[in-house]
Design an enzyme around this catalytic site. Structure first.
Site, PDB file in Angstrom:
ATOM      1  CE  LYS B  53      -4.286  -1.490   0.527  1.00 52.99           C
ATOM      2  NZ  LYS B  53      -5.484  -1.058  -0.562  1.00 52.99           N
ATOM      3  CB  THR B  75      -7.423   8.036   3.423  1.00 52.20           C
ATOM      4  OG1 THR B  75      -7.809   6.938   2.700  1.00 52.20           O
ATOM      5  CG2 THR B  75      -6.484   7.326   4.699  1.00 52.20           C
ATOM      6  N   GLY B 180     -10.040  -4.558  -3.722  1.00 43.44           N
ATOM      7  CA  GLY B 180     -10.677  -3.380  -4.429  1.00 43.44           C
ATOM      8  C   GLY B 180     -10.189  -3.406  -6.122  1.00 43.44           C
ATOM      9  N   GLY B 181      -9.138  -4.364  -6.174  1.00 41.51           N
ATOM     10  CA  GLY B 181      -8.452  -4.232  -7.501  1.00 41.51           C
ATOM     11  C   GLY B 181      -7.427  -3.171  -7.746  1.00 41.51           C
ATOM     12  CD  GLU B 211     -12.736 -11.653  -5.684  1.00 43.15           C
ATOM     13  OE1 GLU B 211     -13.334 -12.392  -6.427  1.00 43.15           O
ATOM     14  OE2 GLU B 211     -13.426 -10.495  -5.645  1.00 43.15           O
ATOM     15  CG  ASP B 217     -16.318  -8.182  -4.647  1.00 47.75           C
ATOM     16  OD1 ASP B 217     -15.796  -9.053  -3.554  1.00 47.75           O
ATOM     17  OD2 ASP B 217     -16.001  -7.373  -5.139  1.00 47.75           O
ATOM     18  CE  LYS B 280      12.267 -21.849   8.022  1.00 47.03           C
ATOM     19  NZ  LYS B 280      11.716 -23.171   8.683  1.00 47.03           N
ATOM     20  CB  SER B 311      -0.541  -8.319  -0.982  1.00 47.56           C
ATOM     21  OG  SER B 311      -1.382  -9.018  -0.023  1.00 47.56           O
TER      22      SER B 311
END
Lengths: 325, 325
Positions: B53, B75, B180-181, B211, B217, B280, B311
């Site tokens: 992110k 945000t 959210g893509g 997903e 969705d 690990k 991610s």
């Protein structure tokens, strides 16, 4: 003349090239801010079999005579050395026999057998593993490869520090965990003998060994200069449950290591979970020892470069998660 | 004309150079043997703030006008985007306000405040966060930076795949998790537009989004070509609890992504703990989604090179350890 020289460590590096992982050195802004130093973690948890033990095991097995290789090797270990010997044997085409206690964790038994080793179980209550190992080795003409007190094992473990120093040449201090002293003495020799510094020992990084408080035999041996022994020390750091330094490692630790420190069980656990949560690496309790001395504030030397060996990352998650308070 | 182009991703890379971590790509002999493929894990759990992110957040904040920078940003997020915005604001000297639910984990509140953000708490029962955010932004003249549906966020996230493809140029397949893509569409654009391949789309790696079954969705949107929504999906993968793809990400996913897969909650957990124990590395549930599709056998394509985006690695160990069966 030292039984292990820098040339031995260099030769071990050659043998390990392309076989062992050249493990990553990682840094953390959080750790640097907390300690006001530059800290470099040499991550042997990313080594093959999950610990530094592979370095020494492979280095020793690779140097056996053809006859010894044909006859096979034997070791006694319920931990990381067993897997390291088993994989090294598989890679070199050497049959391996591992003497393990009946109550060793199923996951470790499976991993060791998975590398093709023959596992011989014994009952802790009725059998001494060294005696059984001697008997088996003699009956079957196997070469015993002990877990730490062996010059080729020590030289192999020293390659971890050699790699770190090549990547970070201007270290001021190196922190290394200590069980039987194979990793510590090997890394100390590498550090104190590295040729890319001046020949004055004062220009070499300091080397400090770190043990659990509950298993402080090496620290007491270091300070009294007499070998101290603790049987079955009660520590979560299973790699440091060794009773004492060895006939090779004790003099090497006395000669090459600058100091010894101990950390509490609570400190080991806090550090281990800190490394999981903040550095995102899975470290076993023994692997957190060296970091613990720094992160728990036993050492504070701002504006220096500090190397830390993370020795391994083999944990049973089920078991270790019980320790989260 | 696509709202996000490869040039945008390249520009984002320039902005992030020396600020974001160029995260490591790791491999595992165990995984390669299991899958009979060569698998490359791009480890965004080692990114600053512990997830990808940071890439998008910093890329967006760096492009604000001087006036917007002076006024500050806002945000709404209880997760990784909040910390990413907070740190990006700190680094760029931009005041950040984060709207978080009252019952957000204390550790996340502390981390977000630790980066200097102002946290505004709301009651989930009585307040809609988007409405509160709009009101606050309007009252205080703050620029809203949404968590994924924003071209500069998408371009920033795409730099993760760009780096992976630079390191491993001949990938056959890239697996990316999908909430959210933002990450998925950014990585798909980077993969399908990389200039070091021929211009024929068939020569580019396939891109598949993954997903949770419980939050499928995006898969249903992909197959029906109509935006599907799920409110508060019950999945351990908190990064995939977003209700739907967005007005930017949905068309991008339709255009650039080859397929969508789903994995069960049990599969996510098995994969997550496998990555902890064997590789690990500490991976959060959402971070294990893409790997899960491969390791659970949903995809088997031997003798190929497969890239997987891990991610993030932000977990509360206390909480996650409850999930070890």
């Amino acid at each position: 003349m030292s039984p292990v020289t820098y040339a031995d460590i260099e030769a071990a590096s050659q043998r390990l090239a392309g076989v062992a992982n050249r493990t990553p050195v990682i840094t953390s802004r959080t750790v640097n801010e907390l300690t006001k130093a530059q800290v470099f973690f040499k991550c042997e948890n990313f080594q093959r079999t999950g610990s530094f033990k592979f370095r020494g095991a492979y280095n020793a097995l690779a140097q056996l005579s053809d006859r010894q290789k044909q006859q096979g090797v034997l070791t006694y270990s319920s931990g990381n050395h067993a897997q390291a010997i088993a994989l090294s044997g598989k890679l070199l085409g050497i049959a391996t026999t591992i003497v393990m206690p009946q109550d060793a964790p199923a996951v470790k038994l499976a991993a060791t057998r998975g590398y093709g080793a023959q596992v011989i179980l014994y009952d802790r209550a009725t059998t001494t593993r060294e005696k059984l190992a001697q008997q088996l080795a003699s009956d079957r003409q196997l070469t015993i490869i002990p877990p730490y007190d062996h010059p080729q094992i020590i030289a192999g473990q020293g390659t971890a520090a050699k790699e770190l120093l090549e990547e970070v040449p201007q270290l001021d201090l190196l922190l290394v965990c200590c069980g039987g002293g194979g990793l510590l003495s090997g890394c100390a020799i590498a550090t104190k003998s590295q040729p890319n510094q001046t020949n004055s020992p004062s220009h070499h990084p300091r080397v400090i060994g770190v043990e659990p408080e509950q298993a402080d035999d090496a620290k007491r041996s270091f300070y009294t200069k007499k070998l101290q022994t603790i049987h079955n020390p009660d520590t979560i750091a299973d790699g440091a449950r060794t009773p004492s330094l060895g006939k090779y490692t004790f003099p090497l630790v006395l000669h090459y290591v600058d100091d010894m420190l101990t950390v509490s069980e609570a400190a080991i656990l806090r550090t281990m979970f800190f490394l999981w949560e903040r550095l995102k690496i899975v470290v076993e309790p023994t692997g957190a020892l060296a970091a613990s001395a720094l992160l728990e504030g036993l050492i504070t030397i701002p504006d220096t470069k500090i190397g830390i060996i993370i020795s391994g990352g083999n944990v049973d998650l089920q078991q270790i998660s019980q320790l989260l308070k």
